[in-house]
Scaffold this active site. Structure first.
Site, PDB file in Angstrom:
ATOM      1  N   ILE A  52       0.814  -1.209   0.000  1.00  0.00           N
ATOM      2  CA  ILE A  52       0.000   0.000   0.000  1.00  0.00           C
ATOM      3  C   ILE A  52       0.861   1.279   0.000  1.00  0.00           C
ATOM      4  CG2 ILE A  52      -0.344   0.105   2.524  1.00  0.00           C
ATOM      5  CD1 ILE A  52      -2.872   0.828  -0.261  1.00  0.00           C
ATOM      6  N   TYR A 141      -2.189   1.997  16.703  1.00  0.00           N
ATOM      7  CA  TYR A 141      -3.279   1.632  15.782  1.00  0.00           C
ATOM      8  C   TYR A 141      -4.454   2.595  15.971  1.00  0.00           C
ATOM      9  CZ  TYR A 141      -7.359  -1.250  14.314  1.00  0.00           C
ATOM     10  OH  TYR A 141      -8.522  -1.723  13.758  1.00  0.00           O
ATOM     11  N   ILE A 171     -14.570  -8.155  15.455  1.00  0.00           N
ATOM     12  CA  ILE A 171     -15.367  -8.928  14.479  1.00  0.00           C
ATOM     13  C   ILE A 171     -15.104 -10.420  14.670  1.00  0.00           C
ATOM     14  CG2 ILE A 171     -15.907  -9.270  12.038  1.00  0.00           C
ATOM     15  CD1 ILE A 171     -16.515  -6.417  13.007  1.00  0.00           C
TER      16      ILE A 171
HETATM   17  C1  AKB Z   1      -8.323  -5.098  17.155  1.00  0.00           C
HETATM   18  O1  AKB Z   1      -8.579  -5.824  18.136  1.00  0.00           O
HETATM   19  O2  AKB Z   1      -7.256  -4.493  17.008  1.00  0.00           O
HETATM   20  C2  AKB Z   1      -9.389  -4.926  16.097  1.00  0.00           C
HETATM   21  C3  AKB Z   1     -10.211  -3.714  16.343  1.00  0.00           C
HETATM   22  C4  AKB Z   1     -11.134  -3.670  17.485  1.00  0.00           C
HETATM   23  O3  AKB Z   1     -10.130  -2.772  15.610  1.00  0.00           O
HETATM   24  N1  AKB Z   1     -10.207  -6.091  16.030  1.00  0.00           N
END
Ligand code: AKB
Length: 315
Positions: A52, A141, A171
């Site tokens: 990417i 993140y 998910i």
């Molecule tokens: C994670 O656990 O990092 C992901 C999210 C909640 O974005 N599944």
């Protein structure tokens, strides 16, 4: 309007694999181009290798395949991201900026950007968390996704890029395995219940997190992308909810089907990440604006997970 020509980045990931298949069912195999840094197998065709961060290659692929929409799923998740913060920031944020620039320059019809409950932090109200709340994420993140949301909002307001976004909860699905997330335990536990009869959980038994079954996540994504443009009032990530549970609660639900299943707890660094997220989400904007409504709760998800995984894992 003519049929879209779709590019999916991160097509081999947990959501990417299922979304690619669903979109191909809707639009035809050749209308959906899967891209990733590794190739799964021939069933993934049409496929192109794509890092990417390689903007030139991204541009060539979009031009060569006459792409009109991008679902930009490529990202490093919360737990893995903590091992290499600089790389995570680079891939998650600069990857998104490359997509947004291209969408503006090539006047693409639509872009999908997955945000997450990881944008929330310890200063966010934890119960029934509203759309517009303090965001002070604890992971790189979460930082990259919260910043990404702002860039999406900016590209929509400044350049008219039709970018749409959801804050996914954890998910859970039988079709694919997650990699490097904090909510991964909720998939691993079903596999372990069917193969080992025991699961050692990396989160504490009472850690409540928002979760969603895969089919609901795919439905939300496609419904959002199909909604009339005027209905999309939020361009920086709609709150999205289906259910919330703790490791002890999911274990109890599995035990209703596999009585001998046992769980033990050995919290690691992911416990702190999970504790910084919220417990439940107010998704009334998604419900009111484009008609979101989930179909699966914990009992229904457990029945469906075991139904699909059993023949796959117990041959
Ligand atoms: C994670 O656990 O990092 C992901 C999210 C909640 O974005 N599944």
């Amino acid at each position: 309007m003519s049929s879209p020509k779709i590019l999916i980045t991160g097509a081999n990931g947990q959501i990417g694999r299922v979304l690619t298949e669903e979109l191909r069912k809707m639009y035809g195999q050749n209308a959906v181009l899967a891209t990733d840094i590794t190739k799964l197998d021939a069933t993934n065709d049409p496929f192109e290798f794509l890092d990417i961060l390689n903007k030139q290659r991204l541009k060539e692929i979009v031009e060569d395949h006459h792409i009109t929409e991008i679902y930009h799923l490529a990202a490093i998740l919360s737990a893995n991201g903590e091992w290499n913060p600089a790389k995570t920031w680079n891939i998650n944020l600069n990857g998104l900026l490359a997509i947004l620039d291209l969408a503006r320059d090539k006047e693409l019809d639509k872009v999908f950007f997955p945000s997450t409950i990881a944008v929330f932090g310890t200063t966010t109200p934890r119960i029934n968390t509203a759309q517009d709340v303090p965001l002070l994420p604890s992971t790189v993140y979460g930082m990259s996704k919260a910043t990404g949301e702002l860039w999406c909002n900016y590209y929509f307001n400044k350049y008219g890029v039709d970018v749409r976004s959801l804050r996914y909860p954890g998910i859970v699905g039988w079709q694919s395995l997650p990699a490097g997330g904090t909510t991964d335990y909720a998939v691993e536990i079903y596999h372990a219940a069917l193969t080992e009869g025991h699961y050692e959980c990396f989160l504490d038994e009472n850690t409540r997190l928002p979760m969603m079954y895969m089919s609901d996540a795919i439905k939300a994504t496609i419904d959002l992308m199909h909604a009339d443009k005027e209905k999309i009032r939020i361009r920086y990530g709609y709150n999205l909810a289906a259910m919330s549970f703790t490791p002890a609660e999911i274990a109890a639900e599995i035990r209703r089907h596999i009585a001998e299943f046992k769980i033990s707890y050995k919290p690691d660094f992911r416990q702190e990440i999970a504790a910084s997220w919220t417990e439940s989400i107010d998704d009334s904007n998604a419900r009111n604006d484009w008609g979101w409504s989930p179909q699966f709760d914990l009992p229904a998800m457990t029945v469906d997970m075991l139904h699909h995984l059993k023949p796959m894992l117990q041959k």
